[in-house]
Design a protein around this motif. Structure first.
Motif, PDB file in Angstrom:
ATOM      1  N   TRP A 477       0.837  -1.197   0.000  1.00  0.00           N
ATOM      2  CA  TRP A 477       0.000   0.000   0.000  1.00  0.00           C
ATOM      3  C   TRP A 477       0.871   1.245   0.000  1.00  0.00           C
ATOM      4  N   ASP A 478       0.290   2.345  -0.403  1.00  0.00           N
ATOM      5  CA  ASP A 478       0.931   3.651  -0.295  1.00  0.00           C
ATOM      6  C   ASP A 478       0.523   4.275   1.034  1.00  0.00           C
ATOM      7  N   MET A 479       1.473   4.911   1.716  1.00  0.00           N
ATOM      8  CA  MET A 479       1.138   5.539   2.998  1.00  0.00           C
ATOM      9  C   MET A 479       0.079   6.622   2.842  1.00  0.00           C
ATOM     10  N   GLY A 480      -0.023   7.168   1.642  1.00  0.00           N
ATOM     11  CA  GLY A 480      -1.057   8.157   1.414  1.00  0.00           C
ATOM     12  C   GLY A 480      -2.455   7.584   1.514  1.00  0.00           C
ATOM     13  N   GLU A 481      -2.545   6.249   1.476  1.00  0.00           N
ATOM     14  CA  GLU A 481      -3.840   5.593   1.613  1.00  0.00           C
ATOM     15  C   GLU A 481      -4.214   5.357   3.073  1.00  0.00           C
ATOM     16  N   MET A 482      -3.294   5.686   3.985  1.00  0.00           N
ATOM     17  CA  MET A 482      -3.558   5.533   5.406  1.00  0.00           C
ATOM     18  C   MET A 482      -3.877   6.907   5.996  1.00  0.00           C
ATOM     19  N   LYS A 483      -4.864   6.953   6.852  1.00  0.00           N
ATOM     20  CA  LYS A 483      -5.241   8.203   7.493  1.00  0.00           C
ATOM     21  C   LYS A 483      -4.611   8.240   8.878  1.00  0.00           C
ATOM     22  N   MET A 484      -3.446   8.910   8.980  1.00  0.00           N
ATOM     23  CA  MET A 484      -2.714   8.959  10.237  1.00  0.00           C
ATOM     24  C   MET A 484      -3.262  10.091  11.113  1.00  0.00           C
ATOM     25  N   VAL A 485      -3.507   9.790  12.377  1.00  0.00           N
ATOM     26  CA  VAL A 485      -4.098  10.763  13.302  1.00  0.00           C
ATOM     27  C   VAL A 485      -3.124  11.012  14.448  1.00  0.00           C
ATOM     28  N   PRO A 486      -2.419  12.156  14.458  1.00  0.00           N
ATOM     29  CA  PRO A 486      -1.469  12.441  15.551  1.00  0.00           C
ATOM     30  C   PRO A 486      -2.211  12.905  16.806  1.00  0.00           C
ATOM     31  N   LEU A 487      -1.968  12.234  17.922  1.00  0.00           N
ATOM     32  CA  LEU A 487      -2.693  12.505  19.164  1.00  0.00           C
ATOM     33  C   LEU A 487      -1.768  12.856  20.329  1.00  0.00           C
ATOM     34  N   GLN A 488      -0.477  12.934  20.083  1.00  0.00           N
ATOM     35  CA  GLN A 488       0.546  13.439  21.007  1.00  0.00           C
ATOM     36  C   GLN A 488       0.951  12.497  22.128  1.00  0.00           C
ATOM     37  N   LYS A 489       0.001  11.830  22.758  1.00  0.00           N
ATOM     38  CA  LYS A 489       0.316  11.006  23.917  1.00  0.00           C
ATOM     39  C   LYS A 489      -0.293   9.622  23.748  1.00  0.00           C
ATOM     40  N   VAL A 490       0.374   8.644  24.357  1.00  0.00           N
ATOM     41  CA  VAL A 490      -0.141   7.284  24.299  1.00  0.00           C
ATOM     42  C   VAL A 490      -1.531   7.221  24.929  1.00  0.00           C
ATOM     43  N   GLY A 491      -1.712   7.927  26.047  1.00  0.00           N
ATOM     44  CA  GLY A 491      -3.018   7.933  26.696  1.00  0.00           C
ATOM     45  C   GLY A 491      -4.109   8.458  25.789  1.00  0.00           C
ATOM     46  N   ALA A 492      -3.785   9.485  25.002  1.00  0.00           N
ATOM     47  CA  ALA A 492      -4.770  10.031  24.064  1.00  0.00           C
ATOM     48  C   ALA A 492      -5.047   9.054  22.926  1.00  0.00           C
TER      49      ALA A 492
END
Length: 653
Positions: A477-492
């Protein structure tokens, strides 16, 4: 050491109208006092009509190396200097003027470099960018971001001719647009206007803002503007205006000849340059009814009594922004005294993970003490800030993943990897690939189904980001096909996953197994089914490597003993009677300090992962990771694996 300026001091000026809100004079003067440098910066409220006269007078001020400028002087100053740097020309304004020995005035613009440096503290510059304001600061920021190959760079300006001209100078993908109604799709939003100064107004209502996006402001008064306060309430990461100013201090010091050596050692810079920002933020957030600031600032510990010096209450620090300082200037002064003191007090940065348990075991069993080390722990909520803290001197060693932020700091000469810690290995539990209940019920029941779904991660350039790439690469797959969601902390990450805000999460087994057993998610695979790789490493500063090699060697020996105990007891089934319980209790004190032991013990024992014996390092895999980060534009293309790794402490393979 503290001091006050003498009659022979080198005196620079901060020019603005108004100027009382600026952060740089306090930061520079705190640094000068702390280091005993006979220099100072004086703020000067200068009306626009007086600028030309002041700069003419500056030519004859023998003890003045130059000045720093803020609004409204930047564009006008460009026409008044004798020559200007390419950065100033590109930005269309000057914010630093250096006076030469012959009285010549040379203009530069460091706003963009400072702004980007602060972003790099969290692991990289987001690539879908919206900037409000194309004046001096906005143009400089846009220029610096354009150099980082963004996917999208949209410029909004009250004067459309100004934004159009800037977009034309920068070229694609920069474009001038009208203010969008929604911020959907942007992962960096910058207010480079004066809106919000003195707490008045917001540049946008933040409709459509994505949780985890970065929202930044150049306004420094208040430290947390209404724009930033509202963004944080929506789950965004925030970068205050003082960050850009204070991250430029090493550049200003170099320009003015105030100790321009490039050498590692950051603790004192951190304490002095960022003391004022920390206190401002604490006071103003308290007054605003906000919780203590943990966003993008990795350490809560002040420096009183640490590293051979006692700090006063105004010399505290939190080191998020100094990663930017380090990334710009790789430590602007040599501080041999910043190494471990005579009693070898050292601080280890870690996460509250079972995979970090070797350090806890080494401490509890006295392995560190036997090597003459008095170790304390500093805990973080994500991997990348550990690299920041190690570069700045907040911690002496860090156990952290091989992240983009770590690589950028290594490229600047701030730190090195000195050993391997956690490694994905077939036959051992590793990182679990999980589906949220909502996604699983909707049909995402295997790893083959995750393409196109949202994936939780801490930050862009984090280990979670790279792990997702390993899966995508294995699947074609292309990484552009993945929707990455940055949440800053493991707890989040965990919270977003449990609530169904994200569909996929890759997580350490002691957390992942507890979630699946509680019915809060589903196991759909394991990362080591797709790749075996070096997840985490031990890092330390170049200053420690060069000036405290014996201390590093002793630390590695002690930590390696902890690894041997962990592997033997948890993985190899060779525990002596009572030893499994003993080590579990040791680790529980750090991994689950707020849980009853009976509740924490099962997940700790089930969450043990393969640790590199004797801290041997998979340098070949680290090089492969580095290449991916380069290819993604998250790391400087000039970085070499030998800049990233010091292979002299452990075996590499």
């Amino acid at each position: 050491m503290t001091s006050t300026p003498t009659a022979a001091a080198s005196v620079a000026f901060m020019l603005g109208h108004p100027v009382a809100h600026t952060a740089m004079p306090a930061g520079v003067n705190a640094w000068a006092s702390e280091t005993g440098t006979d220099a100072m910066m004086a703020p000067l409220d200068l009306p626009p009509e007086a600028l030309a006269g002041f700069l003419q007078a500056l030519r004859g001020m023998a003890n003045c190396p130059g000045c720093v400028l803020t609004a409204p002087h930047k564009q006008a100053a460009l026409t008044l200097v004798d020559r200007a740097s390419a950065a100033a020309e590109a930005a269309g304004g000057v914010n630093v003027i250096t006076r030469t020995a012959t009285g010549e005035l040379v203009g530069d613009n460091t706003d963009g470099a400072g702004f980007v440096a602060a972003l790099e503290a969290a692991g990289g510059v987001p690539r879908n960018v919206l900037i409000f304001g194309c004046g001096g600061a906005g143009a400089s920021i846009a220029t610096a971001i354009a150099a980082r190959a963004p996917v999208r760079l949209d410029l909004v300006e009250a004067d459309p001719d100004r934004s159009a001209a800037l977009a034309a100078r920068l070229g694609a993908p920069a474009q001038a647009i009208a203010a969008p109604a929604s911020l959907e799709g942007y992962d960096l939003i910058v207010n480079a206007t004066a809106v919000g100064l003195n707490g008045e107004g917001m540049i946008h209502d933040l409709d459509g803002l994505s949780p985890g996006a970065v929202v930044a402001d150049v306004v420094t008064k208040p430290a947390v503007t209404p724009f930033l306060k509202a963004a944080e309430a929506k789950g965004a990461r925030i970068q205050p205006g003082a960050a850009m100013a204070l991250a430029q201090i090493p550049l200003v010091r170099q320009a003015f000849g105030w100790g321009n050596s490039i050498a590692p050692g950051y603790g004192m810079v951190a304490r002095s340059c960022f003391s004022i920002l920390r206190n401002w933020v604490r006071v103003l957030r308290h007054a605003a009814g906000l919780p203590p600031w943990t966003v993008r600032m990795p350490s809560d510990r002040a420096f009183e009594g640490r590293k051979g010096g006692s700090m006063s209450i105004t010399k505290m620090t939190r080191r998020a922004w100094l990663a930017g300082v380090s990334a710009i200037a790789a430590g602007t002064m040599t501080l041999a005294a910043g190494a471990a003191t005579a009693n070898d007090k050292v601080t280890l940065g870690a996460l509250r993970f079972t995979s970090h348990g070797a350090g806890f075991v080494a401490f509890e069993k006295g392995y560190f003490e036997a090597e003459g080390l008095d170790v304390e722990f500093e805990f973080f909520q994500a991997a990348q800030p550990i690299a920041v803290a190690t570069a700045s001197g907040d911690v002496d060693f860090g156990i952290t993943g091989v992240t983009g932020g770590l690589m950028n700091l290594a490229e600047k000469g701030a730190l090195r990897i000195v050993g391997g810690v956690l490694h994905e290995k077939a036959g051992y539990d590793g990182m679990m690939i999980m589906a949220s209940n909502q996604a699983y019920d909707a049909g995402m029941t295997t790893v083959d189904d995750i393409k196109g779904h949202s994936v939780a991660m801490t930050q862009v350039g984090s280990t979670f980001h790279y792990m997702t790439n390993l899966i995508a690469d294995a699947k074609g797959w292309d990484m552009g096909e993945m929707k990455m969601v940055p949440l800053q902390k493991v707890g989040a990450m965990v919270a977003a996953f449990k609530s169904g805000q994200t569909d996929v999460m890759i997580m350490v087994p002691h957390i992942a197994k507890a979630l699946t057993e509680a019915g809060a998610g589903h196991e759909i695979g394991w990362l080591n089914e797709y790749a075996e790789y070096q997840i985490s490493t031990m890092i330390t500063s170049v200053d420690n490597i060069e000036n405290n090699r014996d201390m590093v060697e002793r630390f590695v020996r002690a930590y390696s003993k902890g690894i041997a105990d962990m592997n033997r007891v948890f993985l190899d089934g060779e525990a002596e009677e009572g030893e499994l319980e003993e080590l579990t209790q040791m680790i529980a004190k750090y991994v689950a300090p707020d849980q009853p032991y009976e509740k924490a013990a099962p997940s700790i024992q089930a969450g043990a992962m393969y640790l590199n014996p004797d801290m041997a390092l998979n340098k070949t895999d680290v090089a492969a990771q580095m290449q991916w980060f380069k290819d993604e534009g998250l790391v400087d293309s000039d970085l070499t694996v030998d800049q990233l790794v010091d292979g002299s402490f452990v075996e590499t393979f």
